[in-house]
Design a protein around this motif. Structure first.
Motif, PDB file in Angstrom:
ATOM      1  N   ARG A 191     101.675  48.986  79.539  1.00 21.41           N
ATOM      2  CA  ARG A 191     102.603  49.668  79.019  1.00 21.41           C
ATOM      3  C   ARG A 191     103.367  49.139  77.914  1.00 21.41           C
ATOM      4  NH1 ARG A 191     101.196  51.762  83.652  1.00 21.41           N
ATOM      5  NH2 ARG A 191     101.899  53.654  84.479  1.00 21.41           N
ATOM      6  N   ALA A 192     103.710  47.749  77.955  1.00 21.87           N
ATOM      7  CA  ALA A 192     104.566  47.000  77.081  1.00 21.87           C
ATOM      8  C   ALA A 192     103.406  47.079  75.830  1.00 21.87           C
ATOM      9  CB  ALA A 192     104.636  45.676  77.533  1.00 21.87           C
ATOM     10  N   GLU A 197     108.436  49.165  71.976  1.00 20.79           N
ATOM     11  CA  GLU A 197     110.092  49.595  71.672  1.00 20.79           C
ATOM     12  C   GLU A 197     110.615  49.987  73.226  1.00 20.79           C
ATOM     13  OE1 GLU A 197     107.494  53.318  71.288  1.00 20.79           O
ATOM     14  OE2 GLU A 197     107.196  51.282  70.858  1.00 20.79           O
ATOM     15  N   ASN A 198     109.874  50.053  74.242  1.00 21.72           N
ATOM     16  CA  ASN A 198     110.464  50.491  75.557  1.00 21.72           C
ATOM     17  C   ASN A 198     110.497  49.392  76.493  1.00 21.72           C
ATOM     18  OD1 ASN A 198     110.886  53.225  74.757  1.00 21.72           O
ATOM     19  ND2 ASN A 198     108.882  53.844  75.677  1.00 21.72           N
ATOM     20  N   ALA A 224     117.608  45.350  84.553  1.00 22.99           N
ATOM     21  CA  ALA A 224     118.447  45.386  83.572  1.00 22.99           C
ATOM     22  C   ALA A 224     118.256  46.702  82.800  1.00 22.99           C
ATOM     23  CB  ALA A 224     118.097  44.348  82.308  1.00 22.99           C
ATOM     24  N   GLY A 225     117.410  47.801  83.375  1.00 22.11           N
ATOM     25  CA  GLY A 225     117.146  48.970  82.770  1.00 22.11           C
ATOM     26  C   GLY A 225     115.838  49.268  81.727  1.00 22.11           C
ATOM     27  N   ASP A 226     115.033  48.295  81.684  1.00 17.40           N
ATOM     28  CA  ASP A 226     114.039  48.144  80.702  1.00 17.40           C
ATOM     29  C   ASP A 226     112.925  49.424  81.350  1.00 17.40           C
ATOM     30  OD1 ASP A 226     112.232  46.534  78.785  1.00 17.40           O
ATOM     31  OD2 ASP A 226     110.865  47.250  80.087  1.00 17.40           O
ATOM     32  N   LEU A 227     112.661  50.309  80.315  1.00 16.78           N
ATOM     33  CA  LEU A 227     111.904  51.574  80.709  1.00 16.78           C
ATOM     34  C   LEU A 227     110.502  51.161  81.245  1.00 16.78           C
ATOM     35  CD1 LEU A 227     113.208  53.831  78.037  1.00 16.78           C
ATOM     36  CD2 LEU A 227     114.111  53.928  80.270  1.00 16.78           C
ATOM     37  N   ASP A 231     109.217  51.765  84.990  1.00 16.33           N
ATOM     38  CA  ASP A 231     107.969  52.574  84.955  1.00 16.33           C
ATOM     39  C   ASP A 231     106.593  52.158  85.662  1.00 16.33           C
ATOM     40  OD1 ASP A 231     106.612  55.470  84.398  1.00 16.33           O
ATOM     41  OD2 ASP A 231     105.278  54.201  83.059  1.00 16.33           O
ATOM     42  N   SER A 232     106.745  50.859  85.423  1.00 22.48           N
ATOM     43  CA  SER A 232     105.546  49.978  85.951  1.00 22.48           C
ATOM     44  C   SER A 232     105.871  49.804  87.771  1.00 22.48           C
ATOM     45  CB  SER A 232     105.551  48.458  85.516  1.00 22.48           C
ATOM     46  OG  SER A 232     105.103  48.670  84.376  1.00 22.48           O
TER      47      SER A 232
END
Length: 313
Positions: A191-192, A197-198, A224-227, A231-232
């Motif tokens: 995903r990264a 950007e997310n 910390a809210g990293d999307l 999602d992972s």
């Protein structure tokens, strides 16, 4: 029976602990895990000798990652130690002079949670451990169910995707390839790479590239809210919850206990597992739902469970 010793064989260390009838660890001793099979046996005996010096010990339980025979004596196969039909019980008994019980490490952890952790008050529980891989244990009718040959509850190697991802066991599409710490890292890297950007927080915790992402980074980034990190975890939880729904069709327990390193994140992973379980449970609108509980004993579960199984004989 009074005091017993539990031994937990880990990838980097072997821990031995004196445990009383209430599941309390009175003393522990740890040694590095040697690289050879004979060295591991030597280290087990040395740790037991050291930790028992100030106590009267009745028996010893050893938790080993691998297949243990129905007599709880021989390690038929260990993936990380060169044990093939290894008579571990006899070897250790001859050297320490105490009765020994050998058990699969995930079974030990499951028994520890059932007796002294999240499983208290339940007669029928299924435990899964979400660590580097995926393990489990079955307690039905207050008894540890090991199967006819002693190798039941290898849940991680149930095939959930025909011709899916190659597993270390040699098969394809095993559950642990989709619901484990290793799977979580793979999801985050994919995903990264697709949407950097997310994943700004996640990437900043490593070397700035998807390849530098580690499990600890995903947990910190998710908090910390990293999307991408969040999602992972959701993807892992989707597979974990769906697998629990299948296990409910097989065993119909009153509770599932989720342990292992991934479960240390608490509701960050457990809440989406519960939602996925509810989504995939067959007939879920008309049947009782098992509870999905967080394990309580953490890394102590295997040692405590091994000691108590030795007490059971």
């Amino acid at each position: 029976m009074g005091l017993t010793i539990g031994v937990d064989i880990g990838g980097t260390k072997i821990a031995a602990g004196v445990v009383d009838e209430e599941g309390t660890i009175l003393e522990t001793y740890k040694v590095p895990t040697p690289p050879t099979a004979d060295g591991v046996t030597d280290a087990i005996c040395a740790a037991v000798s050291e930790v028992s010096s100030n106590h009267t010990i009745e028996a010893v339980g050893i938790g080993a990652a691998g297949y243990v025979d129905d007599k709880r004596a021989t390690v038929l196969f260990a993936p990380n130690i060169n044990w093939r039909h290894e008579p571990l019980k006899d070897k250790v008994e001859q050297r320490i002079g105490l009765p020994v019980v050998v058990e699969n490490d995930a079974n030990c952890a499951a028994w520890g949670e059932y007796r002294f952790g999240a499983g208290q008050g339940h007669e029928d529980v299924i435990c899964i451990t979400l660590g580097t891989g995926l393990g489990g244990g079955i307690i039905i009718g207050n008894k540890l169910r090991r199967g006819r040959f002693g190798v039941a509850a290898e849940f991680g190697h149930i095939r959930v995707v025909p011709d899916g991802l190659l597993c270390g066991c040699g098969s394809q599409g095993c559950w642990e390839q989709y619901a484990s710490g290793r799977a979580l890292v793979r999801y985050a890297k994919q995903r990264a790479n697709a949407t950097p950007e997310n994943a700004a927080v996640l990437l900043s915790l490593g070397d700035g590239t998807p390849d530098g992402i580690e499990g600890k980074h995903i947990s910190e980034a998710a908090r910390a809210g990293d999307l991408v990190a969040i999602d992972s975890f959701r993807e892992l939880a989707r597979w974990a919850g769906a697998g629990l729904a299948d296990l409910a069709s097989l065993f119909d327990p009153s509770a599932f206990i989720v342990g292992g390193g991934v479960s240390d994140e608490g509701d960050l992973v457990l809440d989406p597992i519960r939602k996925s379980f509810k989504r995939w449970l067959i007939g879920g609108a008309w049947r009782p739902h098992a509870q999905v509980l967080a394990a309580q004993l953490g890394g102590k579960a295997g040692l405590v469970g091994a000691a108590d199984l030795a007490r059971q004989g």
